[in-house]
Design an enzyme around this catalytic site. Structure first.
Site, mmCIF file in Angstrom:
data_model
loop_
_atom_site.group_PDB
_atom_site.id
_atom_site.type_symbol
_atom_site.label_atom_id
_atom_site.label_comp_id
_atom_site.label_asym_id
_atom_site.label_seq_id
_atom_site.Cartn_x
_atom_site.Cartn_y
_atom_site.Cartn_z
ATOM 1 N N GLN A 45 8.212 5.820 5.517
ATOM 2 C CA GLN A 45 6.941 5.494 6.163
ATOM 3 C C GLN A 45 6.808 6.244 7.490
ATOM 4 O O GLN A 45 5.752 6.776 7.821
ATOM 5 C CB GLN A 45 6.855 3.985 6.388
ATOM 6 N N ILE A 49 0.832 -1.207 0.000
ATOM 7 C CA ILE A 49 0.000 0.000 0.000
ATOM 8 C C ILE A 49 0.869 1.259 0.000
ATOM 9 O O ILE A 49 0.424 2.338 0.374
ATOM 10 C CB ILE A 49 -0.981 -0.009 1.192
ATOM 11 N N GLY A 50 2.113 1.071 -0.441
ATOM 12 C CA GLY A 50 3.061 2.179 -0.426
ATOM 13 C C GLY A 50 4.111 1.961 0.639
ATOM 14 O O GLY A 50 5.050 2.743 0.788
ATOM 15 N N LEU A 88 14.150 -3.385 7.897
ATOM 16 C CA LEU A 88 14.375 -4.217 6.714
ATOM 17 C C LEU A 88 14.892 -3.399 5.535
ATOM 18 O O LEU A 88 15.602 -3.922 4.675
ATOM 19 C CB LEU A 88 13.081 -4.945 6.336
ATOM 20 N N GLU A 98 2.562 2.622 12.090
ATOM 21 C CA GLU A 98 1.736 3.447 12.961
ATOM 22 C C GLU A 98 2.557 4.121 14.047
ATOM 23 O O GLU A 98 2.044 4.929 14.818
ATOM 24 C CB GLU A 98 0.644 2.569 13.577
ATOM 25 N N ALA A 103 5.025 -6.303 7.316
ATOM 26 C CA ALA A 103 6.419 -6.599 6.958
ATOM 27 C C ALA A 103 6.988 -7.709 7.834
ATOM 28 O O ALA A 103 7.596 -8.659 7.330
ATOM 29 C CB ALA A 103 7.264 -5.332 7.080
#
Lengths: 165, 765
Positions: free
Chosen positions: B656, B463-464, B648, B723, B507
């Site tokens: 993000q 989702i990006g 990662l 988040e 992830a």
């Protein structure tokens, strides 16, 4: 026959006069690079270049563009060679989901043109057109919900730095 | 001999493998997919009232309009399982029925779907549909007292009410009562919800924009009462989700209804305004707090009481008190959640449910308590860090909040506030971030062909977040091969079922599943090699070089394992080989061609993760400038420092997190859905009036990671970050504004009118 040019190819204008440039690209040319994020000119995801200047493709009817030359994201790379901005966006990770990216890059290409033409932005003060604040102002018509703004500014600065001083 | 570890791409700041597709406009999102037959276009007719029964419907004019193929309403759209049934299913796999009954549940809900050859035709014909709704007065949550229902459960599995410890009189020298409010908010992904569906009488094929593929299949199977085997869902690129696309929404059900009715492809793309009503949003919150500490700043009481609306018939309530339960040690913690069923569009996860808005209020209130106690807010936070989870008493698998606060303060320059310009005020703010980590069952497969090409397959979505990229890195890392020798196929229900994207679990969960698949493939290759090399040890390292498999006998470097025992070998392959020459095999000679491609599936589940407390931690630092005359707040810099296990890909992870910090700016300063309470509609359902941050709202955003792989959390050592970046980000801004102005605003967002009023009151005018 009435035509317009998209990425240097001639296309007939659509019969339905209600067709916006954005819907024309999608429905008639299956060219989906310009995105529909709001259809109201509020988000900039559909930004394309018309005769070198950026516009929101959702806010213009196709019939208004007779004889005009439209460049979409699909026409920004030349002969499979990415535009320096496209390279910089990849290198700086200036996007995440990628949905606003076509518009961001088209706006950035126009930004380079505006700088070259010495068109001031709302915050331009003096001869410095390369401040982060100036870039941020010029890019504020392109929303990015992933929040890639800092990386977008970095990518544009990288490309400006490549310009002959 | 040493393996060239420069090829070990895991963790490195690799550019996105789908980057070129995205910068050239060639990544294909849901609405851009095409079936063999050209899709018709559906346009939604939305209700202009909140709740009631349709008493009159007239579709004849629309049906006669040019290009129209059908006008679907509850009278002709065909049967669906009733909305939110069966009760035994989760909210993502219950029926999402629309156009199946005359009842209208909320403002903006679908009344009809007009299907025509072109968008222009459908949209015009939709204006010809006439309807009357016998409207009832909508029930909304207007004050905290109205929320009296205890929710059955909270998102994230938290209990509604928690109480621990005993309140004593020793730590009540300083007390505050603080009532905060946060407004309704919306994910507002740039890509509106969109679906193109086809139905051939048996098989339903769907391209849609959804974060979790497997639950989308379930939802369609339940809603349309079809066998899952006859449903195919694909979502190769998603233009942002942020929780709003965890499950399917009305665009998907409407497109499928159209395809079922006409037996040909139908596309439905929500308009931006329709997204506000036909996809979920976050409810507004009332957060009432009582906090106390002793004169040294040690916390006594933490009481946090949350009141929020819940959409009728839809089970979702968020845990705004999660942060109050875990961030600081206290003598007494009491956290409660109350809800009220409301006649609103769906309320569901919006980025960082619970913590995004919980941290806005709680981390602001903690600042208030510190300031009232006369203690620096950074020092106050560090003083009150917990040794173990303050409520459960369990240990944390890793907990580096203290390191984040201390190292972050140094890097940010907490002590060095620049002098303000005339007419301006400068403030610094800090906030802690604690975000629960979960591992969710997930699967991924790896295949190897005779040319040495690796293919990763999973119904995982990107989702990006960078799923394509990190999965390619994991596979390439496992075989020390080049990144471009890995192909990653995602977002397709025919592939191994994953956890999907959401809740910061994607992830670590799918990455670990892929890592296991790679291990199985290596074991299988070693078994084959053993026939040629009888003395081969199981510790040998396999390297893919083009179409060659190269075998190195290894001595594991014990120096790298001192801190993390045996775990390090599982993910961080940095292996020194012994002196013997590597052996090379052509894959096509090593393995019979009929056995290609070699494929292994890896899976993770609850056995792969600790039962102890798992959290990602972080600290936010912010510098703001406030105009003393207009109250305008300008961000000068946002800095964050985070501990989230193994990172990662530093590049995509940083992006993000930065995105989360930008959301924090929106939550602190600009974002609010304004309600028209008589009609239960939204006053500002578009980008012109719902203000997400624009480029110039954001200044310098920088961050660091304190990287400690957490192999108790996940086999790959990673924890969630999606988040974490937003948690606390807005509160740090609010705290910086209070620091600059001496004015504390408890009603988010902190718009300039509120700041100006606060400054005027302070000046006594």
């Amino acid at each position: 026959m009435s035509t317009l040019f998209v990425n240097e190819e001639a296309y007939p204008l659509p019969e339905d006069p209600r067709t916006t440039l954005l819907d024309f690209l999608h429905q008639h040319l299956s060219m989906f690079g310009a995105k529909k994020g709001c259809d109201h000119g509020q988000c900039g995801a559909c930004t394309v270049l018309v005769d070198g200047e950026r516009i929101n493709a959702c806010l213009v009817f196709t019939f208004q563009l007779e004889g005009k030359s439209v460049t979409t994201i699909e026409g920004i790379a030349k002969n499979d060679e990415l535009h320096p901005l496209q390279k910089a966006f990849v290198e700086r990770d200036a996007f995440q989901c990628g949905y606003c990216t076509s518009g961001q890059i088209c706006s950035s290409v126009a930004l380079l043109g505006e700088r070259a033409a010495k068109n001031p932005s709302a915050v331009t003060c003096g001869p410095d057109y390369s401040s982060k604040e100036d870039i941020r102002e010029r890019m504020s018509g392109n929303l990015c919900r992933c929040g890639a703004y800092p990386n977008i500014v970095d990518a544009i600065q990288d490309v400006i730095a490549l310009e002959p001083q | 001999m040493k393996i060239d570890t420069s090829k070990n791409v895991l963790g490195k700041p690799i550019n996105r493998v789908d980057g070129v597709l995205k910068v050239t406009g060639h990544a294909r999102y849901a609405a851009e997919q095409q079936f063999d037959e050209k899709a018709l276009v559906g346009w939604l007719v939305s209700s202009d009232t909140a709740v009631g029964e349709i008493t009159h419907l007239s579709t004849e004019k629309a049906e006669k309009a040019e290009g129209v193929h059908a006008v679907l309403t509850y009278k002709n759209a065909g049967p669906l399982k009733p909305f939110s049934k069966p009760a035994s299913e989760s909210r993502f796999t219950q029926s999402r029925a629309v156009l199946n009954e005359p009842h209208i549940r909320h403002f903006g809900a679908p009344v009809a779907l007009v299907i025509a050859d072109t968008l222009e035709q459908a949209r015009y014909a939709a204006s010809l549909v006439e309807y009357t709704i016998d409207a009832k007065s909508p029930d909304l949550l207007l004050s905290s007292e109205q929320a009296t229902t205890v929710p059955d459960s909270l998102d994230g599995g938290f209990e509604a009410d928690v109480e621990s410890g005993n309140s004593s009189h020793d730590k009540k020298a300083v007390e505050i009562e603080a009532d905060y409010t946060t407004p309704s908010q919306i994910s507002a992904a740039m890509e509106p919800h969109a679906t193109i569906a086809n139905f051939d009488g048996e098989k339903l094929s769907v391209y849609t924009s959804v974060q979790i593929i497997a639950s989308a299949v379930d939802a369609l199977a339940v809603t349309f009462e079809l066998d899952e085997e006859n449903i195919e869902v694909k979502s190769p690129f998603i233009g942002g989700g942020f929780g709003s696309k965890l499950g399917l929404h009305y665009d998907a059900v409407l497109a499928c209804l159209g395809a079922r009715y006409l037996k040909r492809p139908v596309k439905v793309v929500l308009s931006r305004r329709q997204v506000f009503y036909n996809a979920p949003h976050r409810g507004h919150s009332f957060q009432q707090m009582h906090l106390s500490c002793d004169s040294d700043g040690l916390i006594g009481d933490i009481e946090h009481h949350s009141a929020m609306p819940k959409a009728k018939g839809y089970e979702f309530a968020e845990a705004t008190g999660a942060g109050a339960r875990v961030t600081y040690a206290a003598e007494f913690i009491n956290s409660t959640h109350r809800i009220k069923d409301a006649d609103t569009p769906l309320i569901d996860s919006t980025r960082s449910p619970g913590d995004a808005i919980g941290s806005l209020a709680f981390e602001s209130a903690i600042d208030e308590l510190a300031l009232k106690a006369g203690i620096d807010p950074l020092t106050f936070r560090i003083k009150n860090l917990p040794e173990v989870h303050p409520v459960s008493g369990k240990r944390f698998t890793t907990h580096r909040l203290g390191d984040c606060l201390q190292e972050g303060a140094q890097k940010f320059g907490w002590q060095h506030k620049p002098a303000p310009k005339p007419g301006k005020l400068i403030g610094h703010g800090v906030a802690s971030a604690m975000r629960m980590n979960v591992l969710v069952p997930s699967a991924a497969s790896i295949s190897l062909d005779s040319n040495g090409k690796l293919t990763v397959r999973s119904d995982m979505t990107d989702i990006g977040t960078g799923s394509y990229t990190i999965l390619a890195q994991i596979a390439a890392g496992a075989f020390h091969s080049q990144l471009d020798s890995v192909d990653v196929q995602l977002g397709d229900s025919s592939l191994p079922p994953s956890c999907g994207s959401g809740g910061s679990f994607g992830a670590a969960s799918t990455g670990s599943a892929l890592m296991k698949a790679c291990e199985l493939l290596k074991q299988s290759l070693k078994k084959t090699l053993k026939q040629k090399l009888p003395n081969l040890t199981s510790e040998c390292e396999l390297v893919l070089e083009g179409n060659m498999l190269v075998v190195y006998e290894t001595d594991v470097d014990t120096h790298t394992t001192t801190n993390l025992d045996t775990h390090i070998k599982r993910a961080d392959v940095d292996t020194h080989t012994n002196s013997s020459e590597p052996q090379r095999f052509l894959l096509s000679e090593l393995i019979d061609k009929d056995n290609f491609p070699l494929t292994e599936i890896g899976e993770v589940g609850e056995d792969d993760t600790s039962e102890d407390e798992q959290y990602s931690c972080g600290a936010h630092f912010v510098e703001v400038e406030v105009d003393t005359h207009t109250g305008e707040v300008r961000l000068k810099r946002q800095y964050g420092i985070f501990s989230a296990g193994k990172i990662l890909n530093v590049k995509t992870a940083s992006s993000q997190i930065k995105g989360g910090m930008v959301w924090g700016a929106g939550y602190a300063l600009t974002e609010a859905i304004h309600h028209h309470t008589d009609s239960a509609s939204f006053i500002n359902p578009d980008f012109g009036e719902y203000h997400i941050a624009v480029n110039r709202d954001i200044a310098d955003v920088t961050l660091d990671f304190l990287e400690t792989p957490d192999y108790e959390a996940s086999p790959i050592g990673a924890k969630g970050i999606g988040e974490l970046g937003i948690t606390g980000a807005g509160a740090a801004i609010a705290n910086a504004i209070a620091d600059a102005t001496g004015v504390r605003i408890r009603e988010f967002p902190i718009t300039m009118d509120k700041v100006m009023e606060g400054l005027q009151n302070k000046r006594g005018g």
